[in-house]
Design a protein around this motif. Structure first.
Motif, mmCIF file in Angstrom:
data_model
loop_
_atom_site.group_PDB
_atom_site.id
_atom_site.type_symbol
_atom_site.label_atom_id
_atom_site.label_comp_id
_atom_site.label_asym_id
_atom_site.label_seq_id
_atom_site.Cartn_x
_atom_site.Cartn_y
_atom_site.Cartn_z
ATOM 1 N N PHE A 113 46.005 29.450 43.973
ATOM 2 C CA PHE A 113 47.168 30.086 43.367
ATOM 3 C C PHE A 113 47.306 31.560 43.734
ATOM 4 O O PHE A 113 47.996 32.317 43.047
ATOM 5 N N ASP A 114 46.687 31.988 44.805
ATOM 6 C CA ASP A 114 46.826 33.370 45.257
ATOM 7 C C ASP A 114 48.236 33.587 45.800
ATOM 8 O O ASP A 114 48.725 32.814 46.631
ATOM 9 N N ASN A 115 48.905 34.613 45.319
ATOM 10 C CA ASN A 115 50.260 34.964 45.765
ATOM 11 C C ASN A 115 51.255 33.815 45.596
ATOM 12 O O ASN A 115 52.104 33.601 46.446
ATOM 13 N N ASN A 155 56.547 38.943 42.122
ATOM 14 C CA ASN A 155 56.809 37.555 42.493
ATOM 15 C C ASN A 155 55.986 37.161 43.716
ATOM 16 O O ASN A 155 56.043 37.827 44.748
ATOM 17 N N ASN A 156 55.224 36.098 43.586
ATOM 18 C CA ASN A 156 54.346 35.615 44.665
ATOM 19 C C ASN A 156 53.412 36.707 45.172
ATOM 20 O O ASN A 156 53.141 36.800 46.365
ATOM 21 N N ASN A 157 52.926 37.533 44.251
ATOM 22 C CA ASN A 157 52.102 38.664 44.661
ATOM 23 C C ASN A 157 50.978 38.955 43.663
ATOM 24 O O ASN A 157 50.593 40.102 43.497
ATOM 25 N N LEU A 158 50.458 37.927 42.976
ATOM 26 C CA LEU A 158 49.340 38.129 42.058
ATOM 27 C C LEU A 158 48.090 37.469 42.628
ATOM 28 O O LEU A 158 48.138 36.326 43.074
ATOM 29 N N SER A 159 46.977 38.203 42.558
ATOM 30 C CA SER A 159 45.708 37.673 43.057
ATOM 31 C C SER A 159 44.627 37.602 41.978
ATOM 32 O O SER A 159 43.619 36.937 42.162
ATOM 33 N N SER A 160 44.811 38.325 40.865
ATOM 34 C CA SER A 160 43.864 38.255 39.751
ATOM 35 C C SER A 160 44.614 38.571 38.463
ATOM 36 O O SER A 160 45.676 39.186 38.492
ATOM 37 N N ILE A 161 44.053 38.077 37.343
ATOM 38 C CA ILE A 161 44.694 38.299 36.045
ATOM 39 C C ILE A 161 43.650 38.618 34.984
ATOM 40 O O ILE A 161 42.504 38.196 35.054
ATOM 41 N N LYS A 162 44.083 39.403 34.005
ATOM 42 C CA LYS A 162 43.292 39.675 32.808
ATOM 43 C C LYS A 162 44.020 39.094 31.611
ATOM 44 O O LYS A 162 45.257 39.119 31.570
#
Length: 164
Positions: A113-115, A155-162
């Protein structure tokens, strides 16, 4: 004359060889894609991928140890489940404060689910903060959010989440 007829017949035969012959249509049945994946945020382990959100919601839970949905990421805007999803589960709800880190995923690429995130929502008191880099690096959301129906800048630009 014989050569001319033979050459013409060969040319016609070669031209006909390129024509497709219609065959009766066959019903093609394909299994639905297992595009709704689930991850345990506490262990960082994948709990598998499923063909429906209902099956993803049941993943990893038992009567004695139910797992809670903490967040769901969608690869389409508008929480559209016709595309792929990544459901983040845990054994406990988040705390009421966003001043602390409850849980996080440092590499969404490990779960395919990277990007890819275009919208998301959270559950069980969680709020989400997304980052463009792994291990919460790069640019991040200005603040924690409980949902975003259409990520614009990210948008389509997340690589990690808290989650907090």
């Amino acid at each position: 004359m014989f050569r001319t007829l033979a050459s013409s017949a060969l040319a016609i035969g070669t031209g006909l060889a390129g024509l497709a012959i219609a065959t009766p249509a066959r019903a093609v049945t394909t299994a639905p894609k297992a595009q709704h994946c689930v991850v345990s945020v506490e262990t960082g382990a994948s709990l598998g991928c499923y063909t429906s959100l209902a099956a993803a919601d049941r993943a990893g839970s038992t009567e004695r140890a139910p797992l809670l949905v903490l967040a769901r990421l969608f690869d389409r805007t508008g929480y559209d489940a016709r595309g792929a999803t990544l459901t983040v589960k845990g054994s406990r709800a988040c705390t009421a404060s966003t001043g602390n880190l409850d849980l996080g995923l440092t590499n969404l690429g490990a779960f395919g689910f990277d990007n890819r995130t275009s919208s998301f929502y959270t559950r069980n008191r969680c709020d989400l903060r997304g980052y463009t880099g792994y291990y919460f690096g790069g640019t991040g959301f200005a603040k924690y959010q409980d949902a975003d129906v259409q990520l614009v800048k990210f948008n389509n630009n997340l690589s990690s989440i808290k989650l907090s």
